[in-house]
Write a protein that holds these residues in place. Sequence first.
Motif, mmCIF file in Angstrom:
data_model
loop_
_atom_site.group_PDB
_atom_site.id
_atom_site.type_symbol
_atom_site.label_atom_id
_atom_site.label_comp_id
_atom_site.label_asym_id
_atom_site.label_seq_id
_atom_site.Cartn_x
_atom_site.Cartn_y
_atom_site.Cartn_z
ATOM 1 N N ASP A 206 69.487 104.819 72.136
ATOM 2 C CA ASP A 206 70.412 104.781 73.258
ATOM 3 C C ASP A 206 69.959 103.700 74.237
ATOM 4 O O ASP A 206 68.923 103.048 74.050
ATOM 5 C CB ASP A 206 70.512 106.148 73.946
ATOM 6 C CG ASP A 206 69.173 106.666 74.464
ATOM 7 O OD1 ASP A 206 68.216 105.871 74.606
ATOM 8 O OD2 ASP A 206 69.080 107.886 74.741
ATOM 9 N N TYR A 207 70.757 103.508 75.283
ATOM 10 C CA TYR A 207 70.482 102.449 76.262
ATOM 11 C C TYR A 207 69.107 102.616 76.897
ATOM 12 O O TYR A 207 68.316 101.662 76.964
ATOM 13 C CB TYR A 207 71.569 102.470 77.340
ATOM 14 C CG TYR A 207 71.273 101.591 78.536
ATOM 15 C CD1 TYR A 207 71.627 100.248 78.541
ATOM 16 C CD2 TYR A 207 70.627 102.110 79.663
ATOM 17 C CE1 TYR A 207 71.350 99.436 79.632
ATOM 18 C CE2 TYR A 207 70.343 101.309 80.765
ATOM 19 C CZ TYR A 207 70.705 99.976 80.741
ATOM 20 O OH TYR A 207 70.421 99.178 81.820
ATOM 21 N N THR A 229 73.410 101.044 67.398
ATOM 22 C CA THR A 229 74.369 101.891 68.109
ATOM 23 C C THR A 229 75.533 101.052 68.630
ATOM 24 O O THR A 229 75.367 99.899 69.011
ATOM 25 C CB THR A 229 73.681 102.581 69.292
ATOM 26 O OG1 THR A 229 72.839 101.631 69.978
ATOM 27 C CG2 THR A 229 72.828 103.734 68.840
ATOM 28 N N SER A 230 76.696 101.668 68.664
ATOM 29 C CA SER A 230 77.881 100.991 69.187
ATOM 30 C C SER A 230 77.894 101.045 70.707
ATOM 31 O O SER A 230 77.277 101.916 71.327
ATOM 32 C CB SER A 230 79.150 101.654 68.647
ATOM 33 O OG SER A 230 79.202 101.576 67.242
ATOM 34 N N PHE A 231 78.599 100.113 71.301
ATOM 35 C CA PHE A 231 78.764 100.064 72.756
ATOM 36 C C PHE A 231 79.994 100.871 73.155
ATOM 37 O O PHE A 231 81.067 100.716 72.566
ATOM 38 C CB PHE A 231 78.937 98.615 73.208
ATOM 39 C CG PHE A 231 79.273 98.458 74.664
ATOM 40 C CD1 PHE A 231 78.262 98.281 75.599
ATOM 41 C CD2 PHE A 231 80.589 98.493 75.109
ATOM 42 C CE1 PHE A 231 78.573 98.133 76.943
ATOM 43 C CE2 PHE A 231 80.911 98.353 76.445
ATOM 44 C CZ PHE A 231 79.892 98.174 77.373
ATOM 45 N N THR A 232 79.843 101.733 74.132
ATOM 46 C CA THR A 232 80.998 102.342 74.800
ATOM 47 C C THR A 232 80.755 102.263 76.303
ATOM 48 O O THR A 232 79.627 102.010 76.753
ATOM 49 C CB THR A 232 81.220 103.816 74.401
ATOM 50 O OG1 THR A 232 80.209 104.638 75.020
ATOM 51 C CG2 THR A 232 81.174 103.996 72.886
ATOM 52 N N HIS A 233 81.792 102.506 77.069
ATOM 53 C CA HIS A 233 81.661 102.354 78.520
ATOM 54 C C HIS A 233 80.784 103.436 79.145
ATOM 55 O O HIS A 233 80.285 103.267 80.262
ATOM 56 C CB HIS A 233 83.047 102.363 79.189
ATOM 57 C CG HIS A 233 83.828 103.611 78.986
ATOM 58 N ND1 HIS A 233 84.247 104.033 77.747
ATOM 59 C CD2 HIS A 233 84.258 104.551 79.873
ATOM 60 C CE1 HIS A 233 84.925 105.165 77.873
ATOM 61 N NE2 HIS A 233 84.938 105.510 79.155
ATOM 62 N N ARG A 234 80.553 104.536 78.444
ATOM 63 C CA ARG A 234 79.667 105.577 78.957
ATOM 64 C C ARG A 234 78.307 105.588 78.269
ATOM 65 O O ARG A 234 77.356 106.177 78.775
ATOM 66 C CB ARG A 234 80.318 106.965 78.816
ATOM 67 C CG ARG A 234 81.518 107.163 79.728
ATOM 68 C CD ARG A 234 81.922 108.635 79.796
ATOM 69 N NE ARG A 234 83.049 108.811 80.693
ATOM 70 C CZ ARG A 234 84.331 108.847 80.299
ATOM 71 N NH1 ARG A 234 84.601 108.702 79.002
ATOM 72 N NH2 ARG A 234 85.299 108.997 81.159
ATOM 73 N N SER A 235 78.250 104.963 77.126
ATOM 74 C CA SER A 235 76.992 104.910 76.373
ATOM 75 C C SER A 235 76.816 103.483 75.845
ATOM 76 O O SER A 235 77.169 103.190 74.705
ATOM 77 C CB SER A 235 77.038 105.927 75.225
ATOM 78 O OG SER A 235 75.837 105.917 74.493
ATOM 79 N N PRO A 236 76.265 102.588 76.667
ATOM 80 C CA PRO A 236 76.236 101.165 76.320
ATOM 81 C C PRO A 236 75.259 100.795 75.216
ATOM 82 O O PRO A 236 75.333 99.682 74.693
ATOM 83 C CB PRO A 236 75.856 100.488 77.643
ATOM 84 C CG PRO A 236 75.157 101.536 78.424
ATOM 85 C CD PRO A 236 75.791 102.836 78.040
#
Length: 390
Positions: A206-207, A229-236
């Motif tokens: 994770d970030y 890991t993929s980037f999302t706006h809540r889990s970069p």
Amino acid sequence: MIIKGNIYGTDRQFHIGTVITDNNHIMDVSLDNQGCTLDVSDSNYIDASDKYVIPGLFDIHLHGAMGFDIGDATYEAIDKIARFELSQGVTSFVGATMTMPVDNIIEVISTARDYMAHNQGSSSSNDLSTLIGLNVEGPFISPDKCGAQNKSHILPPDLELAKEFIKTGDGIVKILGLAPELCSDLSIIKTLSESVKVAITHSNSDYETAIKAINMGASHVTHLFNGMTSFTHRSPGILGALVDSNDITIELITDGIHVHPTAVNMAYKLFSDKSLIMISDSMRGCGLGDGIYTLGDLEIEVKNHRAVLKGTNNPAGSVSSLYDNIKAAHNMGLPLESIIAMATINPARCVGVEDEIGSIEAGKKADILILDKELSIDTIIKNGIPLQIE
């Protein structure tokens, strides 16, 4: 030898100029009609006035080509790969290992070490790309992001084993990868970073963990977007950590298969040609046609220039050379000047050999590539000797 043409300078721009080589080194470079400091009247001459004169390409992450793999742990395999790479304008390379049994990894490192000590510097190396060292990609990776690596050989990051890899290499292990979320203590990264470049590799981090790993000394990332890991706006994730960090070198495959062109351009906008390093991640099917090959001890199917784990749609290395990636990246719209930096000086700095290769400067090796305006290979110069292209 004298080469006159559009010379790629250390400012990452092209200049009309002249390069003079003597034996296997660059002796003098003059740009923008400043004039040469050497008498060149009796030298061999290459007129590249309508062409690009760039440093030889440098691939720091390739597994194999022409039916051979670094993991074969034989001089023949390294020779065959090196000969093919030079034909593609890749004058130097770092071989990448796979997630294999520990004894096999030790054998690969030992073979590469002995090969480098035995072969390089000899006259026969003029026909071969130079093996600079190894990128130890496994076994300290995440089973959740293992890609085309055999899960059964994965191990948690182990300081003593990593030290054994480094000691066996006696200086040739340039990059050592691990998944930081699997470290029982992230201080292992700080310790290892004192002697090798530590890469975040095939990681489900994770970030927060990625940031901690970078702060501990992880300074490289293996094939951006792939095996992470993929980037999302809540889990970069790892991508977010890279955006928030400095002095990180980032591998990128631009074959158009591993990373969508839009994502390639996004990466370029985020990280620029200061951080990105173009790699091929090529496997033994590179340079050959469709068929069934192996990567580590897994079967790989190559069809229509795409390599996947047999029976799946999961990418498994590539069958594109670094030169192929350069052309593809240019077709995606990346500036040629930036592309060249990502395939020459950036990888050289990454593994600490920028004083020897990676740019056209006096004192550096005379490994030079001449491309025409369509980016086709015109002339490959290795150790100051033009290669006969078949």
